[in-house]
Design a protein around this motif. Structure first.
Motif: not given
Length: 225
Positions: A22-35, A67-71, A97-106
């Motif tokens: 809570n100390e290191v995040i921006q407080h005006d944006l939501p969290c993205l939860y990836i289950p 879904s990964a597609e939504e991510l 990796k299937r939806v090519h989000m590994f590099e965008p997350i990095r």
């Protein structure tokens, strides 16, 4: 880069780490939860769980993908942090990796983004998923098991010493066996490591262990004071 690597705990086990989050995040944006490590039929209960886990975090809301597609359609910079939950680690990394989000997350992390990973969500930030192969079934037949490697050559194992002694002994034997080529930090549920730029902050309530070159080394609270 700001990455929380949690041994898989929740509630009181992670209260200090969540407070630091809570100390290191921006407080005006939501969290993205990836289950994505969990089965889809468990997502509703996952969402109820994450609302409780993050109830003390000052954010306008939590968005959960289904879904990964939504991510893949998300613009990660629109979020204060990513919360990546537990389940099957191979499924999780395979979907990313299937939806090519590994590099965008990095890239998100390299550009100052924040991520909190628990259990499977923590293990993917290690060098390789070989560390969890004893626990998790590679049912998706993932061949590229390389993780984000945020600590340069260190892999992770979670829930260590939180299970029955026989299970912990099997885990220890396995981690010692692969330690000749796979340096691994084995974390109990109560412990979280926070990679804060080039520094590592440690939230430790129980010892964690380093497996390297055939040896097991204990790291306790007194070792870091």
């Amino acid at each position: 880069m700001k990455v929380f690597i949690c041994g898989g705990g929740s509630g009181e086990q992670t209260i200090r780490a969540v407070r630091r989050l809570n100390e290191v995040i921006q407080h005006d944006l939501p969290c993205l939860y990836i289950p994505l490590a969990m089965e889809e039929d468990q997502y509703d209960s996952c969402y109820e769980w994450i609302k409780g886990e993050l109830s003390s975090v000052d954010i306008p809301g939590i968005e959960m993908i289904r879904s990964a597609e939504e991510l893949a359609r998300k613009h990660l910079a629109d979020y204060s942090f990513l919360f990546i939950g537990g389940g099957n680690t191979f499924r999780l990394l395979s979907e990313i990796k299937r939806v090519h989000m590994f590099e965008p997350i990095r890239e998100y992390l390299l550009n100052g983004g924040v991520a909190f990973g628990g259990s499977a969500g923590a293990i993917i930030f290690g060098e390789d998923l070989e560390s969890c192969a004893l626990d998790d079934d590679n049912e998706v037949r993932l061949t590229d098991t390389k993780g984000f490697d945020v600590l340069s050559g260190i892999s992770f194992f979670c829930h260590f010493t939180n299970r029955i002694p026989e299970h912990d002994q099997r885990s220890e034997d396995y981690l010692l066996k692969i330690s000749d080529h796979r340096k691994t930090y084995a974390l109990p549920e109560e412990d979280t490591l926070f990679l804060n730029g080039t520094q590592v902050e440690e939230f430790i309530d129980r010892p964690y262990y380093i497996f390297d070159n055939g040896r097991k080394t204990e790291v306790s609270v007194t070792d870091i004071c």
